[in-house]
Design an enzyme around this catalytic site. Structure first.
Site, PDB file in Angstrom:
ATOM      1  CE  LYS A  44     -65.388  17.973   5.284  1.00 28.74           C
ATOM      2  NZ  LYS A  44     -65.338  19.455   5.329  1.00 28.74           N
ATOM      3  CE1 TYR A 259     -91.994  -1.678  16.486  1.00 24.07           C
ATOM      4  CE2 TYR A 259     -90.467  -0.995  14.763  1.00 24.07           C
ATOM      5  CZ  TYR A 259     -90.779  -1.817  15.843  1.00 24.07           C
ATOM      6  OH  TYR A 259     -89.889  -2.748  16.269  1.00 24.07           O
TER       7      TYR A 259
HETATM    8  C1  PLP Z   1     -65.472  19.984   4.013  1.00 19.52           C
HETATM    9  C2  PLP Z   1     -64.592  21.074   3.531  1.00 19.52           C
HETATM   10  C3  PLP Z   1     -64.238  21.156   2.174  1.00 19.52           C
HETATM   11  C4  PLP Z   1     -64.885  20.292   1.122  1.00 19.52           C
HETATM   12  O1  PLP Z   1     -66.195  20.756   0.915  1.00 19.52           O
HETATM   13  P1  PLP Z   1     -67.148  20.098  -0.188  1.00 19.52           P
HETATM   14  O2  PLP Z   1     -68.345  20.961  -0.180  1.00 19.52           O
HETATM   15  O3  PLP Z   1     -67.439  18.719   0.277  1.00 19.52           O
HETATM   16  O4  PLP Z   1     -66.404  20.105  -1.474  1.00 19.52           O
HETATM   17  C5  PLP Z   1     -63.296  22.112   1.803  1.00 19.52           C
HETATM   18  N1  PLP Z   1     -62.753  22.949   2.718  1.00 19.52           N
HETATM   19  C6  PLP Z   1     -63.088  22.917   4.014  1.00 19.52           C
HETATM   20  C7  PLP Z   1     -62.474  23.873   4.954  1.00 19.52           C
HETATM   21  C8  PLP Z   1     -64.024  21.991   4.459  1.00 19.52           C
HETATM   22  O5  PLP Z   1     -64.382  21.960   5.757  1.00 19.52           O
END
Ligand code: PLP
Length: 366
Positions: A44, A259
Site C-alpha cells: 500500500k 528562519y
Molecule cells: C498495513 C497493514 C499490514 C502491514 O503492516 P506492517 O506493520 O507494515 O507489516 C498488514 N495488514 C493490514 C490490515 C494492514 O493495514
C-alpha cells in the site's frame, strides 16, 4: 563552450537509493521466520513510498503470491505492474459501483462490514473477510460475526478465501493485547465458514508460531523497518538517502542561521546548506535537533528546516573539505531509518511514506 550536464543527483538535490537485493533478502527472512505460512506482501501507499512498480515484481520473483493494497486504484495499478497471476487484495473493500473494476482487474476485496458483505453478495465471487479483534478500525465487530453465524444466508454466494485480523500492539511482544486478540480471533473464526486465516503483519511474525497461522502479511519489515525495538534490527536496510551540499560558508560568532534566527553561533562555524527540506519529507521537527552523517562524523542540523534545504554545522568534519556536491547521509549506515524517525518524533513508516518525489531515485541490486 558546452557545459557538462549536471549529474542527476545535483539536479535533484539528493539521491534516494533503494536496494532491491536487501528487499529480496528481507522477504526471504520473513518467509523463513513464518515457516509453513504463506508470506504475502503489503505494498500500500506505493510500497511505503518506495515505488510499487519496482518493488512488487521483485517480491513476486522471490515467490510472493498475494499482495495487499489499500485502495481500488492501487489494485488497478498493481495489476498493470504484475500481470495476471498474483492475487491482489484491496484492504479497504469495495466501494459501491466498483464491482466491474474488481472483475476487470481480478481484485479481491477485503470485506470489512456487513454493508460491504451485503454489497458484495450481489457482485459475487471471491473475497477476504476482516474481523476486528481490538483495533476498532477495519473489520467486522464480534456482534457482526454473531449476526453472520445466526444467518448463513448473509454470506451465501461469497467465496471466502481468507479470514484475517490485525494486531494493535504486536511491536510490544509482552503486551497483553496480543494474546487477547489471538484468542478472540480463534473464537470468531470458529463461527465463520472454514477458511485459511491471517493475523500477523511484520511485528506479529516475530511474536512466534502461534501468530503465523496460514498467511502472514508483512509490509514495513520488507522495507527494512525494525519489527520491534527489542534489539538489533533483523531486517536489512533497503533505503539510503543522501542530500547534496549546495554551498558552504563560515559564519562569525553571534551570527544566526535560518528562519526565526533560532540558532546563534557561539564561535565561528562552518555551515553547509543541504538540498533537502520539509517538502522532501524531512520534517521541521529536525530543526536544531537532527543530524546528517558524513564519513562517520555526525553533523548537527542547525536552525530550522526550510522547504527545500537544511543547514548543518560541518565545523568538526575532519575529512576532505565539504563543498558543493558533497553528499551527506540523511538516512544511512550511521543514521538508520528508525533512529532518524525517532529523532523526528515519528516512526519509520511515516518517514518512508513522506519522502518526497523529487529525489534522484536509484534502484540497485535488481
Ligand atoms: C498495513 C497493514 C499490514 C502491514 O503492516 P506492517 O506493520 O507494515 O507489516 C498488514 N495488514 C493490514 C490490515 C494492514 O493495514
Amino acid at each position: 563552450m558546452d557545459a557538462e550536464p549536471a549529474p542527476a543527483a545535483l539536479r535533484a538535490g539528493g539521491i534516494l537509493t533503494i536496494d532491491l537485493s536487501a528487499l529480496r533478502r528481507n522477504y526471504q527472512t520473513l518467509r523463513a521466520r513464518a515457516r509453513g505460512a504463506e508470506c504475502a506482501a503489503v505494498v500500500k501507499a506505493d510500497a511505503y513510498g518506495l515505488g510499487m512498480a519496482r518493488i512488487a515484481p521483485v517480491l513476486r520473483d522471490a515467490g510472493c503470491r498475494t499482495f495487499f493494497v489499500a485502495h481500488v486504484d492501487g489494485g488497478i495499478a498493481l495489476r498493470g505492474v504484475l500481470g495476471q497471476m498474483p492475487t491482489i487484495a484491496v484492504l479497504h473493500g469495495p466501494p459501491p459501483g466498483t464491482e466491474a473494476l474488481f472483475a476487470e482487474y481480478d481484485l479481491v476485496p477485503v470485506l470489512n462490514s456487513l454493508e460491504q458483505i451485503a454489497f458484495w453478495r450481489g457482485a459475487g465471487g471471491h473475497a477476504f473477510l476482516h474481523v476486528d479483534t481490538g483495533m476498532s478500525r477495519f473489520g467486522l465487530a464480534p456482534c457482526d460475526v454473531a449476526t453472520l453465524a445466526d444467518d448463513p444466508a448473509l454470506l451465501r454466494g461469497v467465496n471466502i478465501g481468507l479470514v484475517m485480523s490485525h494486531l494493535a500492539c504486536a511491536d510490544t511482544p509482552a503486551h497483553h493485547a496480543n494474546t487477547m486478540q489471538r484468542d478472540l480471533f480463534e473464537r470468531l473464526r470458529q463461527r465463520l465458514p472454514p477458511a485459511p486465516a491471517s493475523l500477523a503483519a511484520s511485528s506479529g511474525i516475530f511474536l512466534g508460531a502461534e501468530y503465523h497461522l496460514d498467511m502472514v502479511r508483512p509490509g514495513a519489515a520488507l522495507y527494512g523497518i525494525a519489527p520491534d525495538d527489542s534489539g538489533a534490527n533483523p531486517m536489512a536496510p533497503v533505503v539510503r538517502l543522501q542530500g547534496c551540499v549546495v554551498q558552504v560558508r563560515s559564519i562569525p560568532a553571534g551570527a544566526t542561521v535560518g528562519y526565526g534566527a533560532t540558532f546563534r553561533a557561539a564561535a565561528e562555524r562552518r555551515i553547509a546548506t543541504v538540498a533537502a527540506g520539509y517538502a522532501d519529507g524531512f520534517t521541521r521537527v529536525f530543526g536544531n535537533r537532527g543530524a546528517v552523517w558524513l564519513d562517520g562524523t555526525r553533523l548537527p542540523i542547525v536552525g530550522r528546516v526550510s522547504m527545500d534545504s537544511i543547514t548543518v554545522d560541518v565545523t568538526d568534519h575532519a575529512g576532505p573539505p565539504v563543498g558543493p556536491g558533497t553528499l551527506v547521509d540523511l538516512i544511512g549506515p550511521d543514521n538508520p531509518l528508525d533512529a532518524v524517525a525517532a529523532v523526528g518524533g515519528t516512526i519509520g513508516y511515516e518517514l518512508l511514506t513522506s519522502l518526497g518525489r523529487r529525489y534522484d531515485r536509484r534502484y540497485i541490486g535488481a
